[in-house]
Scaffold this active site. Structure first.
Site, PDB file in Angstrom:
ATOM      1  N   SER A 160       0.847  -1.210   0.000  1.00  0.00           N
ATOM      2  CA  SER A 160       0.000   0.000   0.000  1.00  0.00           C
ATOM      3  C   SER A 160       0.872   1.245   0.000  1.00  0.00           C
ATOM      4  CB  SER A 160      -0.910   0.009   1.231  1.00  0.00           C
ATOM      5  OG  SER A 160      -1.908  -0.962   1.095  1.00  0.00           O
TER       6      SER A 160
ATOM      7  N   GLY B 105      -5.418   0.890 -14.445  1.00  0.00           N
ATOM      8  CA  GLY B 105      -5.492  -0.495 -13.971  1.00  0.00           C
ATOM      9  C   GLY B 105      -6.710  -0.706 -13.090  1.00  0.00           C
ATOM     10  N   ARG B 106      -7.026   0.302 -12.288  1.00  0.00           N
ATOM     11  CA  ARG B 106      -8.160   0.153 -11.364  1.00  0.00           C
ATOM     12  C   ARG B 106      -9.484   0.098 -12.117  1.00  0.00           C
ATOM     13  NH1 ARG B 106      -4.872   4.139  -7.291  1.00  0.00           N
ATOM     14  NH2 ARG B 106      -3.574   2.468  -6.445  1.00  0.00           N
TER      15      ARG B 106
ATOM     16  N   ARG C 230     -33.298 -26.479  -9.661  1.00  0.00           N
ATOM     17  CA  ARG C 230     -33.228 -27.142  -8.352  1.00  0.00           C
ATOM     18  C   ARG C 230     -34.557 -26.999  -7.602  1.00  0.00           C
ATOM     19  NH1 ARG C 230     -30.331 -25.534  -3.339  1.00  0.00           N
ATOM     20  NH2 ARG C 230     -30.135 -27.463  -2.153  1.00  0.00           N
TER      21      ARG C 230
ATOM     22  N   GLN D 216     -24.128 -19.289  -1.938  1.00  0.00           N
ATOM     23  CA  GLN D 216     -25.119 -19.566  -0.893  1.00  0.00           C
ATOM     24  C   GLN D 216     -26.426 -20.069  -1.500  1.00  0.00           C
ATOM     25  OE1 GLN D 216     -24.530 -19.534   2.275  1.00  0.00           O
ATOM     26  NE2 GLN D 216     -26.604 -19.866   3.029  1.00  0.00           N
TER      27      GLN D 216
ATOM     28  N   GLY E  84     -26.417 -23.531  -2.699  1.00  0.00           N
ATOM     29  CA  GLY E  84     -26.446 -24.529  -1.620  1.00  0.00           C
ATOM     30  C   GLY E  84     -25.229 -25.432  -1.664  1.00  0.00           C
TER      31      GLY E  84
ATOM     32  N   GLU F 132      -3.807  -3.916  -7.086  1.00  0.00           N
ATOM     33  CA  GLU F 132      -3.888  -2.591  -7.721  1.00  0.00           C
ATOM     34  C   GLU F 132      -4.467  -1.535  -6.766  1.00  0.00           C
ATOM     35  OE1 GLU F 132      -4.367  -2.375 -11.849  1.00  0.00           O
ATOM     36  OE2 GLU F 132      -3.746  -4.447 -12.153  1.00  0.00           O
ATOM     37  N   GLY F 133      -4.107  -1.702  -5.492  1.00  0.00           N
ATOM     38  CA  GLY F 133      -4.556  -0.779  -4.456  1.00  0.00           C
ATOM     39  C   GLY F 133      -5.725  -1.379  -3.708  1.00  0.00           C
ATOM     40  N   THR F 134      -5.528  -1.657  -2.410  1.00  0.00           N
ATOM     41  CA  THR F 134      -6.615  -2.261  -1.628  1.00  0.00           C
ATOM     42  C   THR F 134      -7.822  -1.318  -1.622  1.00  0.00           C
ATOM     43  OG1 THR F 134      -5.933  -1.184   0.429  1.00  0.00           O
ATOM     44  CG2 THR F 134      -4.917  -3.333  -0.051  1.00  0.00           C
TER      45      THR F 134
HETATM   46  N1  CAA Z   1      -1.590  10.414 -10.991  1.00  0.00           N
HETATM   47  C1  CAA Z   1      -0.520  11.244 -11.089  1.00  0.00           C
HETATM   48  N2  CAA Z   1       0.194  11.639 -10.003  1.00  0.00           N
HETATM   49  C2  CAA Z   1      -0.197  11.175  -8.806  1.00  0.00           C
HETATM   50  C3  CAA Z   1      -1.307  10.323  -8.636  1.00  0.00           C
HETATM   51  C4  CAA Z   1      -2.017   9.950  -9.803  1.00  0.00           C
HETATM   52  N3  CAA Z   1      -3.076   9.133  -9.725  1.00  0.00           N
HETATM   53  N4  CAA Z   1      -1.448  10.023  -7.332  1.00  0.00           N
HETATM   54  C5  CAA Z   1      -0.476  10.702  -6.668  1.00  0.00           C
HETATM   55  N5  CAA Z   1       0.285  11.377  -7.562  1.00  0.00           N
HETATM   56  C6  CAA Z   1       1.398  12.269  -7.271  1.00  0.00           C
HETATM   57  C7  CAA Z   1       0.914  13.366  -6.310  1.00  0.00           C
HETATM   58  O1  CAA Z   1       0.359  14.444  -7.030  1.00  0.00           O
HETATM   59  C8  CAA Z   1       2.185  13.751  -5.605  1.00  0.00           C
HETATM   60  O2  CAA Z   1       2.926  14.624  -6.428  1.00  0.00           O
HETATM   61  P1  CAA Z   1       3.462  16.022  -5.835  1.00  0.00           P
HETATM   62  O3  CAA Z   1       4.435  15.635  -4.759  1.00  0.00           O
HETATM   63  O4  CAA Z   1       4.107  16.671  -7.023  1.00  0.00           O
HETATM   64  O5  CAA Z   1       2.286  16.738  -5.304  1.00  0.00           O
HETATM   65  C9  CAA Z   1       2.956  12.444  -5.520  1.00  0.00           C
HETATM   66  O6  CAA Z   1       2.408  11.582  -6.533  1.00  0.00           O
HETATM   67  C10 CAA Z   1       2.840  11.763  -4.166  1.00  0.00           C
HETATM   68  O7  CAA Z   1       1.469  11.576  -3.905  1.00  0.00           O
HETATM   69  P2  CAA Z   1       0.937  11.207  -2.443  1.00  0.00           P
HETATM   70  O8  CAA Z   1       1.517  12.162  -1.446  1.00  0.00           O
HETATM   71  O9  CAA Z   1      -0.542  11.066  -2.518  1.00  0.00           O
HETATM   72  O10 CAA Z   1       1.655   9.785  -2.226  1.00  0.00           O
HETATM   73  P3  CAA Z   1       1.570   8.763  -1.022  1.00  0.00           P
HETATM   74  O11 CAA Z   1       2.936   8.238  -0.755  1.00  0.00           O
HETATM   75  O12 CAA Z   1       0.800   9.362   0.122  1.00  0.00           O
HETATM   76  O13 CAA Z   1       0.737   7.530  -1.642  1.00  0.00           O
HETATM   77  C11 CAA Z   1      -1.188   6.239  -2.177  1.00  0.00           C
HETATM   78  C12 CAA Z   1      -0.536   7.648  -2.039  1.00  0.00           C
HETATM   79  C13 CAA Z   1      -2.544   6.518  -2.813  1.00  0.00           C
HETATM   80  C14 CAA Z   1      -1.388   5.547  -0.836  1.00  0.00           C
HETATM   81  C15 CAA Z   1      -0.331   5.355  -3.112  1.00  0.00           C
HETATM   82  O14 CAA Z   1       0.875   4.968  -2.478  1.00  0.00           O
HETATM   83  C16 CAA Z   1      -1.061   4.133  -3.591  1.00  0.00           C
HETATM   84  O15 CAA Z   1      -1.840   4.170  -4.549  1.00  0.00           O
HETATM   85  N6  CAA Z   1      -0.820   2.939  -2.944  1.00  0.00           N
HETATM   86  C17 CAA Z   1      -1.327   1.688  -3.433  1.00  0.00           C
HETATM   87  C18 CAA Z   1      -0.310   1.032  -4.326  1.00  0.00           C
HETATM   88  C19 CAA Z   1      -0.917   0.054  -5.277  1.00  0.00           C
HETATM   89  O16 CAA Z   1      -1.968   0.266  -5.850  1.00  0.00           O
HETATM   90  N7  CAA Z   1      -0.204  -1.040  -5.515  1.00  0.00           N
HETATM   91  C20 CAA Z   1      -0.630  -2.003  -6.454  1.00  0.00           C
HETATM   92  C21 CAA Z   1       0.521  -2.804  -6.920  1.00  0.00           C
HETATM   93  S1  CAA Z   1       0.409  -3.277  -8.585  1.00  0.00           S
HETATM   94  C22 CAA Z   1      -0.568  -4.642  -8.691  1.00  0.00           C
HETATM   95  O17 CAA Z   1      -1.261  -5.013  -7.801  1.00  0.00           O
HETATM   96  C23 CAA Z   1      -0.541  -5.215 -10.052  1.00  0.00           C
HETATM   97  C24 CAA Z   1      -0.797  -6.656 -10.211  1.00  0.00           C
HETATM   98  O18 CAA Z   1       0.100  -7.459 -10.152  1.00  0.00           O
HETATM   99  C25 CAA Z   1      -2.130  -7.086 -10.653  1.00  0.00           C
END
Ligand code: CAA
Length: 380
Positions: free
Chosen positions: A132, A242-243, A268, A336, A339, A363-365
């Site tokens: 995350s 992706g989401r 059934r 469910q 059955g 792709e993000g919880t």
């Molecule tokens: N688009 C463009 N830029 C973005 C953005 C977006 N959607 N989201 C954030 N940013 C930028 C912000 O604008 C910021 O830039 P500035 O510093 O210039 O303002 C910078 O990125 C940092 O942003 P945050 O401060 O919001 O970053 P954070 O560290 O607090 O993280 C979070 C935010 C939403 C928690 C992020 O870490 C996140 O999405 N975590 C989940 C990760 C994830 O989805 N992992 C999935 C793995 S891949 C997978 O699962 C694939 C698979 O195999 C199927």
């Protein structure tokens, strides 16, 4: 609901539906049981030109709309979530950032091979300490003048081993936090790049989920995607798309489970009547289809915005959160209502239920999605 698809797009959608009924559905249980990657389906989709659905024709793709690609994501997952996942990671998490951030040389080099299916893509962001908290990257890439030196380990990488092109995120300047992360295109076979553990998972058994290990991997300077320090932005904007695809996967799983349930509840009999004739069943079916349609509307709202190149951070997160919750609720309810037989592997309900779970995590919880939604509303 046809979401204003034109005739050609509807032809593609109908063709994919037929393909899934004839080629994907019959394999789904076997892939699950044997934990086997759908190699034959990947080959067929490659021959059909479907691995580059929205890649422009100039790069060898089919040049279709993003919404048609979203529809494909829904269709695959109605029949086999493992196949859907393989398709989505390639299309959303590697094709899109290449198209968006790649140099002309990188696009010419990789997109035709991605479109033809000669190269499958994988996305290397997650690490044991950076799930995350995607900014907590420990993998490093050091600029050694004429090359980058990549070291580190990635985990839970979908399409691992089978993919030949990996989009890998690494720290290039740890003092700069999220602005110290850069993105690299790493080809399978590069010396020092190997595969670790293959995960044993609850669901999507047909996907290959591997650890990636980088030990003093020398990358050419032009392996950098985008600019130095742009990696986090590339990862986040890629995940917006992706989401939407994972949300479409949720809709597909839910609709697939419900479609399988209908003939079962009609056939059934209990207490001398079909269980479809009980009001409890009718209410549940009505609720499920309503939830699925609501989720689908959220998916296509976000997809349309992406197609129109409008920011869709909040809309993608809403679609992902709602549709994947729906997938889990519907899959559990279908089991469910089926059955005892629903609990057996004779029927697909338990597989739908196991496959649905990951959609709330990868792709993000869904907790992260809610943080994103409220953050976009100014609530931090
Ligand atoms: N688009 C463009 N830029 C973005 C953005 C977006 N959607 N989201 C954030 N940013 C930028 C912000 O604008 C910021 O830039 P500035 O510093 O210039 O303002 C910078 O990125 C940092 O942003 P945050 O401060 O919001 O970053 P954070 O560290 O607090 O993280 C979070 C935010 C939403 C928690 C992020 O870490 C996140 O999405 N975590 C989940 C990760 C994830 O989805 N992992 C999935 C793995 S891949 C997978 O699962 C694939 C698979 O195999 C199927």
């Amino acid at each position: 609901m046809d979401f204003n698809f034109n005739e050609m797009e509807l032809d593609i959608i109908n063709m994919l539906e037929d393909f899934c009924v004839n080629e994907v559905k019959p394999l789904a249980a076997e892939l699950d049981e044997q934990e086997r990657f759908p190699t034959e389906t990947l080959e067929k989709l490659s021959e059909m030109g479907m691995m580059g659905m929205y890649i422009p024709e100039e790069y060898g793709g089919a040049g279709l709309s993003y919404n048609t690609y979203t529809a494909a994501n829904e269709i695959f997952n109605k029949y086999c979530a493992s196949t859907g996942c393989m398709f989505e990671v390639h299309g959303s998490l590697v094709t899109w950032p290449l198209l968006t951030y790649g140099t002309e040389e990188q696009k010419q080099k990789y997109l035709p091979k991605m479109a033809s299916g000669e190269m499958l893509g994988a996305f290397g962001l997650t690490e044991p300490g950076a799930g995350s908290d995607a900014s907590g990257q420990k993998t490093t890439a050091v600029d050694n003048g004429d090359h980058w030196l990549l070291n580190g380990t990635k985990c839970f990488i979908t399409n691992g081993y089978y993919a030949s092109l990996y989009l890998v995120f690494a720290m290039t300047d740890k003092e700069k936090g999220t602005k110290g992360i850069s993105a690299f295109l790493v080809e399978k076979g590069t010396p020092g790049f190997s595969f670790g553990t293959k995960e044993k998972k609850m669901g999507i058994h047909g996907t290959a989920t591997y650890e990636l290990v980088f030990e003093d991997v020398k990358l050419p300077k032009d392996a950098l995607l985008g600019k130095v320090g742009e990696g986090f932005k590339i990862a986040m904007s890629t995940l917006d798309g992706g989401r939407i695809s994972i949300a479409a996967q949720g809709v597909g799983i839910a609709q697939g489970a419900l479609n399988e349930l209908i003939p079962v509840i009609k056939a059934r009999k209990q207490f001398g009547r079909s269980i479809a004739s009980f009001q409890n069943t009718q209410f549940k079916v009505a609720e499920m289809q309503t939830e699925i349609d609501a989720a689908r509307l959220l998916v296509y709202r976000a997809s349309q915005m992406k197609q129109d190149h409008k920011p869709c951070v909040k809309e993608a997160a809403m679609a992902k959160y709602y549709a994947t919750k729906t997938a889990n609720d519907v899959a559990r309810m279908c089991l469910q209502l089926a059955g005892g037989i629903g609990f057996t592997r004779e029927y697909p309900f338990e597989r739908f239920m196991r496959d649905a779970k990951i959609t709330e995590i990868y792709e993000g919880t869904n907790e992260i999605q809610r943080i994103i939604i409220s953050g976009e509303m100014g609530i931090r």
